[in-house]
Design a protein around this motif. Structure first.
Motif, PDB file in Angstrom:
ATOM      1  N   ARG A 152      -9.618  -6.718   1.185  1.00  0.00           N
ATOM      2  CA  ARG A 152      -9.512  -5.924  -0.055  1.00  0.00           C
ATOM      3  C   ARG A 152      -9.070  -6.830  -1.195  1.00  0.00           C
ATOM      4  NH1 ARG A 152      -6.668  -2.247  -3.693  1.00  0.00           N
ATOM      5  NH2 ARG A 152      -7.228  -0.059  -3.310  1.00  0.00           N
ATOM      6  N   SER A 159      -1.915  -4.509  -7.914  1.00  0.00           N
ATOM      7  CA  SER A 159      -2.584  -5.742  -7.491  1.00  0.00           C
ATOM      8  C   SER A 159      -3.423  -6.368  -8.591  1.00  0.00           C
ATOM      9  CB  SER A 159      -3.481  -5.471  -6.278  1.00  0.00           C
ATOM     10  OG  SER A 159      -2.723  -5.284  -5.124  1.00  0.00           O
ATOM     11  N   HIS A 163       6.161   2.474   0.669  1.00  0.00           N
ATOM     12  CA  HIS A 163       5.543   1.239   0.211  1.00  0.00           C
ATOM     13  C   HIS A 163       5.503   0.308   1.420  1.00  0.00           C
ATOM     14  CE1 HIS A 163       5.927   2.264  -4.121  1.00  0.00           C
ATOM     15  NE2 HIS A 163       6.980   2.935  -3.688  1.00  0.00           N
ATOM     16  N   LYS A 214       1.649   4.670   1.645  1.00  0.00           N
ATOM     17  CA  LYS A 214       1.375   5.400   2.870  1.00  0.00           C
ATOM     18  C   LYS A 214       2.210   6.675   2.904  1.00  0.00           C
ATOM     19  CE  LYS A 214      -1.246   2.161   4.711  1.00  0.00           C
ATOM     20  NZ  LYS A 214      -2.698   2.388   4.922  1.00  0.00           N
ATOM     21  N   THR A 253       3.220  -2.794   4.023  1.00  0.00           N
ATOM     22  CA  THR A 253       2.173  -3.805   4.197  1.00  0.00           C
ATOM     23  C   THR A 253       2.048  -4.119   5.677  1.00  0.00           C
ATOM     24  OG1 THR A 253       1.315  -5.861   3.234  1.00  0.00           O
ATOM     25  CG2 THR A 253       3.557  -5.922   4.059  1.00  0.00           C
ATOM     26  N   ALA A 295      -6.465  -3.854   3.251  1.00  0.00           N
ATOM     27  CA  ALA A 295      -5.916  -2.502   3.330  1.00  0.00           C
ATOM     28  C   ALA A 295      -7.004  -1.556   3.810  1.00  0.00           C
ATOM     29  CB  ALA A 295      -5.382  -2.044   1.976  1.00  0.00           C
ATOM     30  N   ASP A 326      -6.299   4.073  -3.330  1.00  0.00           N
ATOM     31  CA  ASP A 326      -4.855   3.888  -3.515  1.00  0.00           C
ATOM     32  C   ASP A 326      -4.676   3.409  -4.956  1.00  0.00           C
ATOM     33  OD1 ASP A 326      -2.204   3.067  -3.573  1.00  0.00           O
ATOM     34  OD2 ASP A 326      -2.248   2.175  -1.570  1.00  0.00           O
ATOM     35  N   SER A 343      -7.635   1.191   2.259  1.00  0.00           N
ATOM     36  CA  SER A 343      -8.196   1.791   1.054  1.00  0.00           C
ATOM     37  C   SER A 343      -9.156   0.828   0.351  1.00  0.00           C
ATOM     38  CB  SER A 343      -7.073   2.185   0.099  1.00  0.00           C
ATOM     39  OG  SER A 343      -6.340   1.033  -0.292  1.00  0.00           O
ATOM     40  N   ASP A 350       0.864  -1.175   0.000  1.00  0.00           N
ATOM     41  CA  ASP A 350       0.000   0.000   0.000  1.00  0.00           C
ATOM     42  C   ASP A 350       0.905   1.230   0.000  1.00  0.00           C
ATOM     43  OD1 ASP A 350      -2.243  -1.704   0.452  1.00  0.00           O
ATOM     44  OD2 ASP A 350      -1.771  -1.692   2.582  1.00  0.00           O
ATOM     45  N   ALA A 409       4.270  -0.537  -5.046  1.00  0.00           N
ATOM     46  CA  ALA A 409       3.030  -0.223  -5.756  1.00  0.00           C
ATOM     47  C   ALA A 409       3.252   1.004  -6.628  1.00  0.00           C
ATOM     48  CB  ALA A 409       1.897   0.025  -4.765  1.00  0.00           C
ATOM     49  N   ARG A 437      -1.831   0.979  -5.702  1.00  0.00           N
ATOM     50  CA  ARG A 437      -2.146  -0.380  -5.247  1.00  0.00           C
ATOM     51  C   ARG A 437      -3.078  -1.060  -6.251  1.00  0.00           C
ATOM     52  NH1 ARG A 437      -3.103  -3.939  -0.425  1.00  0.00           N
ATOM     53  NH2 ARG A 437      -4.540  -5.458  -1.310  1.00  0.00           N
TER      54      ARG A 437
END
Length: 261
Positions: free
Chosen positions: A113, A94, A21, A13, A23, A66, A87, A68, A11, A44, A90
């Protein structure tokens, strides 16, 4: 044999003005401690990620939950303020990681998510603020510390003969946690519904005709993977699929390559 490698997309942040980056630790620990795999975090990016180069080097993919939500434009809907946080990096990372993992037969476990991304990646849609619809439960996290937020408190019903039943070691009713306000609306054509809550919320899916382990769950098995039996069984099954894939990939390499590493 070295530990197999499991990729976890990050994710984005913002911390003290810098973009990170990141998690959550709970996913990496469950991969390491219960699936017995070495987790790596995938940066990401909205563009520029070479997903196939990454997948050449890993043995499994874990799509985490996540804070988001998937941007509604990804499934053909106008975004509203109620749909956020978003995001976009992301999403871009993903969704392509999911599609290519399935195409290549790389073991895939998608959580919270992640199950929503799996559905969107394969052509499904999502519903927001599901607790506001008539007859629906409030699936959002309860107030309290993290153990309370992730408390196992909700029944789901696992379909007899499903992939999830085989991985969990049981069918019928099991107890899980619940921390979401979005859920699958229209199921992607390539997905099979494997478990539901009593209010009809889709709680688990599998990829129809998948070459390998490819499932998603709406709950959070990673949080209690060390102590809750169904949660542990799911991560152990994922780990077994990852190790098998790694061994097959190793055997497919030329003998001189295996000898030299």
């Amino acid at each position: 044999m070295p530990k197999p490698i499991v990729a976890i997309p990050a994710d984005i942040k913002e911390i003290e003005g810098a973009l990170w980056h990141a998690t959550p630790n709970q996913y990496a620990r469950a991969a390491l401690d219960v699936a017995a795999a070495m987790p790596i975090i995938v940066p990401a990016f909205e563009d520029g990620n070479d997903i196939d180069t990454l997948l050449d080097r890993v043995d499994g993919v874990l799509i985490s939950g996540a804070a988001s939500n998937v941007h509604p434009s990804r499934y053909g809907r106008q975004a509203t303020d109620a749909d956020g946080l978003f995001d976009l990096a992301r999403d871009a990372t993903s969704l392509e990681l999911i599609r290519r993992s399935i195409d290549r037969g790389i073991p895939l476990l998608a959580i919270c998510r992640g199950i929503q991304e799996l559905n969107v990646a394969l052509g499904g849609t999502l519903a927001s603020e599901i607790q506001e619809a008539e007859g629906m439960w409030d699936h959002r996290k309860p107030e309290g510390d993290r153990d309370v937020m992730y408390s196992i408190r909700q029944p789901v019903f696992v379909r007899e003969g499903s992939c999830i039943a085989a991985y969990l070691g049981t069918a019928g009713e099991i107890q899980v946690n619940s921390l979401h306000r979005q859920a699958i609306a229209r199921t992607a054509p390539a997905l099979q519904v494997e478990a539901t809550a009593a209010d009809g919320t889709i709680e688990a899916v599998s990829v129809i005709g998948a070459k390998n382990f490819a499932v998603g769950v709406q709950w959070h098995p990673e949080y209690w993977a060390a102590t809750d039996r169904p949660s542990r069984h799911l991560f152990e099954a994922f780990g077994e699929a990852v190790r098998t894939y790694a061994a097959q990939k190793d055997q497919a390499r030329p003998s001189y390559d295996r000898a030299t590493g």
